[in-house]
Design a protein around this motif. Structure first.
Motif, PDB file in Angstrom:
ATOM      1  N   ARG A 196      24.635  -2.686  27.526  1.00 32.12           N
ATOM      2  CA  ARG A 196      25.784  -3.575  27.653  1.00 32.12           C
ATOM      3  C   ARG A 196      25.612  -4.607  28.753  1.00 32.12           C
ATOM      4  O   ARG A 196      26.364  -5.575  28.821  1.00 32.12           O
ATOM      5  N   ARG A 197      24.631  -4.437  29.627  1.00 37.06           N
ATOM      6  CA  ARG A 197      24.457  -5.348  30.757  1.00 37.06           C
ATOM      7  C   ARG A 197      24.042  -6.754  30.329  1.00 37.06           C
ATOM      8  O   ARG A 197      24.554  -7.734  30.852  1.00 37.06           O
ATOM      9  N   LEU A 198      23.110  -6.859  29.405  1.00 36.08           N
ATOM     10  CA  LEU A 198      22.612  -8.176  29.002  1.00 36.08           C
ATOM     11  C   LEU A 198      23.704  -9.026  28.359  1.00 36.08           C
ATOM     12  O   LEU A 198      23.945 -10.158  28.800  1.00 36.08           O
ATOM     13  N   PRO A 199      24.412  -8.526  27.324  1.00 31.98           N
ATOM     14  CA  PRO A 199      25.459  -9.373  26.737  1.00 31.98           C
ATOM     15  C   PRO A 199      26.585  -9.688  27.733  1.00 31.98           C
ATOM     16  O   PRO A 199      27.141 -10.791  27.712  1.00 31.98           O
ATOM     17  N   LEU A 200      26.893  -8.744  28.612  1.00 33.07           N
ATOM     18  CA  LEU A 200      27.914  -8.993  29.627  1.00 33.07           C
ATOM     19  C   LEU A 200      27.481 -10.133  30.548  1.00 33.07           C
ATOM     20  O   LEU A 200      28.244 -11.069  30.808  1.00 33.07           O
ATOM     21  N   ALA A 201      26.255 -10.079  31.029  1.00 33.91           N
ATOM     22  CA  ALA A 201      25.749 -11.090  31.957  1.00 33.91           C
ATOM     23  C   ALA A 201      25.693 -12.465  31.302  1.00 33.91           C
ATOM     24  O   ALA A 201      26.126 -13.463  31.894  1.00 33.91           O
ATOM     25  N   VAL A 202      25.158 -12.526  30.107  1.00 34.72           N
ATOM     26  CA  VAL A 202      25.087 -13.816  29.402  1.00 34.72           C
ATOM     27  C   VAL A 202      26.502 -14.358  29.179  1.00 34.72           C
ATOM     28  O   VAL A 202      26.781 -15.528  29.457  1.00 34.72           O
ATOM     29  N   GLY A 203      27.380 -13.507  28.714  1.00 32.14           N
ATOM     30  CA  GLY A 203      28.751 -13.927  28.433  1.00 32.14           C
ATOM     31  C   GLY A 203      29.481 -14.432  29.666  1.00 32.14           C
ATOM     32  O   GLY A 203      30.153 -15.473  29.628  1.00 32.14           O
ATOM     33  N   LEU A 204      29.347 -13.723  30.774  1.00 29.84           N
ATOM     34  CA  LEU A 204      30.040 -14.140  31.993  1.00 29.84           C
ATOM     35  C   LEU A 204      29.429 -15.403  32.601  1.00 29.84           C
ATOM     36  O   LEU A 204      30.159 -16.255  33.122  1.00 29.84           O
ATOM     37  N   ASP A 205      28.122 -15.549  32.514  1.00 25.91           N
ATOM     38  CA  ASP A 205      27.499 -16.784  33.004  1.00 25.91           C
ATOM     39  C   ASP A 205      27.918 -17.986  32.162  1.00 25.91           C
ATOM     40  O   ASP A 205      28.252 -19.048  32.696  1.00 25.91           O
ATOM     41  N   VAL A 206      27.919 -17.825  30.856  1.00 21.75           N
ATOM     42  CA  VAL A 206      28.356 -18.911  29.969  1.00 21.75           C
ATOM     43  C   VAL A 206      29.829 -19.225  30.224  1.00 21.75           C
ATOM     44  O   VAL A 206      30.229 -20.388  30.320  1.00 21.75           O
ATOM     45  N   PHE A 207      30.637 -18.180  30.366  1.00 20.45           N
ATOM     46  CA  PHE A 207      32.060 -18.372  30.652  1.00 20.45           C
ATOM     47  C   PHE A 207      32.248 -19.171  31.940  1.00 20.45           C
ATOM     48  O   PHE A 207      33.089 -20.077  32.011  1.00 20.45           O
ATOM     49  N   ALA A 208      31.457 -18.863  32.966  1.00 23.13           N
ATOM     50  CA  ALA A 208      31.557 -19.571  34.245  1.00 23.13           C
ATOM     51  C   ALA A 208      31.313 -21.070  34.062  1.00 23.13           C
ATOM     52  O   ALA A 208      32.049 -21.898  34.607  1.00 23.13           O
ATOM     53  N   VAL A 209      30.297 -21.407  33.294  1.00 25.02           N
ATOM     54  CA  VAL A 209      29.960 -22.817  33.078  1.00 25.02           C
ATOM     55  C   VAL A 209      31.054 -23.509  32.259  1.00 25.02           C
ATOM     56  O   VAL A 209      31.478 -24.627  32.591  1.00 25.02           O
ATOM     57  N   VAL A 210      31.521 -22.872  31.214  1.00 30.40           N
ATOM     58  CA  VAL A 210      32.565 -23.478  30.372  1.00 30.40           C
ATOM     59  C   VAL A 210      33.868 -23.604  31.152  1.00 30.40           C
ATOM     60  O   VAL A 210      34.567 -24.625  31.058  1.00 30.40           O
ATOM     61  N   LEU A 211      34.188 -22.604  31.967  1.00 29.77           N
ATOM     62  CA  LEU A 211      35.391 -22.686  32.801  1.00 29.77           C
ATOM     63  C   LEU A 211      35.285 -23.847  33.790  1.00 29.77           C
ATOM     64  O   LEU A 211      36.249 -24.599  33.983  1.00 29.77           O
ATOM     65  N   PHE A 212      34.125 -24.004  34.401  1.00 29.13           N
ATOM     66  CA  PHE A 212      33.887 -25.129  35.318  1.00 29.13           C
ATOM     67  C   PHE A 212      34.159 -26.456  34.604  1.00 29.13           C
ATOM     68  O   PHE A 212      34.867 -27.326  35.131  1.00 29.13           O
ATOM     69  N   ALA A 213      33.621 -26.611  33.405  1.00 36.32           N
ATOM     70  CA  ALA A 213      33.807 -27.853  32.651  1.00 36.32           C
ATOM     71  C   ALA A 213      35.269 -28.051  32.265  1.00 36.32           C
ATOM     72  O   ALA A 213      35.810 -29.162  32.398  1.00 36.32           O
ATOM     73  N   ALA A 214      35.922 -26.994  31.812  1.00 36.19           N
ATOM     74  CA  ALA A 214      37.321 -27.096  31.390  1.00 36.19           C
ATOM     75  C   ALA A 214      38.230 -27.447  32.567  1.00 36.19           C
ATOM     76  O   ALA A 214      39.102 -28.323  32.448  1.00 36.19           O
ATOM     77  N   LEU A 215      38.020 -26.783  33.702  1.00 41.41           N
ATOM     78  CA  LEU A 215      38.843 -27.073  34.874  1.00 41.41           C
ATOM     79  C   LEU A 215      38.590 -28.483  35.394  1.00 41.41           C
ATOM     80  O   LEU A 215      39.529 -29.181  35.796  1.00 41.41           O
ATOM     81  N   GLY A 216      37.343 -28.902  35.362  1.00 43.47           N
ATOM     82  CA  GLY A 216      37.012 -30.254  35.796  1.00 43.47           C
ATOM     83  C   GLY A 216      37.668 -31.310  34.926  1.00 43.47           C
ATOM     84  O   GLY A 216      38.222 -32.296  35.426  1.00 43.47           O
ATOM     85  N   ARG A 217      37.627 -31.094  33.638  1.00 42.90           N
ATOM     86  CA  ARG A 217      38.244 -32.065  32.728  1.00 42.90           C
ATOM     87  C   ARG A 217      39.750 -32.096  32.950  1.00 42.90           C
ATOM     88  O   ARG A 217      40.363 -33.162  32.963  1.00 42.90           O
ATOM     89  N   ARG A 218      40.336 -30.932  33.130  1.00 44.24           N
ATOM     90  CA  ARG A 218      41.784 -30.876  33.336  1.00 44.24           C
ATOM     91  C   ARG A 218      42.174 -31.536  34.657  1.00 44.24           C
ATOM     92  O   ARG A 218      43.162 -32.268  34.731  1.00 44.24           O
ATOM     93  N   THR A 219      41.402 -31.286  35.703  1.00 49.57           N
ATOM     94  CA  THR A 219      41.671 -31.868  37.017  1.00 49.57           C
ATOM     95  C   THR A 219      41.658 -33.388  36.965  1.00 49.57           C
ATOM     96  O   THR A 219      42.428 -34.050  37.656  1.00 49.57           O
ATOM     97  N   HIS A 220      40.797 -33.933  36.131  1.00 52.18           N
ATOM     98  CA  HIS A 220      40.668 -35.391  36.030  1.00 52.18           C
ATOM     99  C   HIS A 220      41.443 -35.965  34.848  1.00 52.18           C
ATOM    100  O   HIS A 220      41.180 -37.086  34.416  1.00 52.18           O
ATOM    101  N   ASP A 221      42.378 -35.176  34.322  1.00 54.90           N
ATOM    102  CA  ASP A 221      43.235 -35.608  33.216  1.00 54.90           C
ATOM    103  C   ASP A 221      42.447 -36.129  32.034  1.00 54.90           C
ATOM    104  O   ASP A 221      42.812 -37.137  31.409  1.00 54.90           O
ATOM    105  N   GLU A 222      41.336 -35.466  31.722  1.00 53.08           N
ATOM    106  CA  GLU A 222      40.531 -35.834  30.563  1.00 53.08           C
ATOM    107  C   GLU A 222      40.870 -34.912  29.402  1.00 53.08           C
ATOM    108  O   GLU A 222      41.490 -33.869  29.575  1.00 53.08           O
ATOM    109  N   ASP A 223      40.445 -35.298  28.228  1.00 49.01           N
ATOM    110  CA  ASP A 223      40.682 -34.521  27.018  1.00 49.01           C
ATOM    111  C   ASP A 223      40.177 -33.092  27.202  1.00 49.01           C
ATOM    112  O   ASP A 223      39.048 -32.873  27.619  1.00 49.01           O
ATOM    113  N   GLY A 224      41.035 -32.128  26.897  1.00 49.06           N
ATOM    114  CA  GLY A 224      40.669 -30.722  27.057  1.00 49.06           C
ATOM    115  C   GLY A 224      40.281 -30.049  25.759  1.00 49.06           C
ATOM    116  O   GLY A 224      40.174 -28.825  25.712  1.00 49.06           O
TER     117      GLY A 224
END
Length: 125
Positions: free
Chosen positions: A5-33
């Motif tokens: 379970r470690r590999l899928p968890l790690a990949v999933g959480l790392d990908v989530f971190a990057v997507v969350l960064f992008a989503a929060l950045g877009r929202r902060t700058h009032d861009e299309d979400g």
């Protein structure tokens, strides 16, 4: 946690971190979400993350804190280069600082939290 379970968890959480960064950045700058807009913003960093996983060979120890410490700067650097060269998007100093800090806290942070929980279980177990 078992090794399967470690590999899928790690990949999933790392990908989530990057997507969350992008989503929060877009929202902060009032861009299309919308999902595709967020994915477009995240894409260079997702590719950078994949490059980092390959360079570090992180699948061998995906949840280790040291893996996160190694993955993080490679993912940020590769993501910034791709964002600038392939996506023709800006890499202002403030953006580099925020991206580095957020992705570091997220990619290394969840591994630190998991290590703490695992230690606590081992002690009380």
């Amino acid at each position: 946690m078992n090794d399967e379970r470690r590999l899928p968890l790690a990949v999933g959480l790392d990908v989530f971190a990057v997507v969350l960064f992008a989503a929060l950045g877009r929202r902060t700058h009032d861009e299309d979400g919308a999902f595709l807009s967020v994915l477009s913003t995240a894409a260079p960093f997702l590719i950078g993350l994949a490059v980092a996983w390959l360079v570090v060979r992180a699948w061998r120890w995906p949840t280790a804190v040291l893996a996160g410490v190694a993955i993080w700067p490679i993912a940020v650097l590769a993501g910034m280069v791709l964002r600038r060269v392939a996506w023709d998007r800006g890499t202002a100093t403030s953006f580099v600082i925020v991206a580095t800090a957020f992705l570091g806290l997220a990619i290394v942070g969840w591994r630190l939290a998991l290590a703490a929980v695992s230690r606590r279980r081992a002690i009380s177990g």
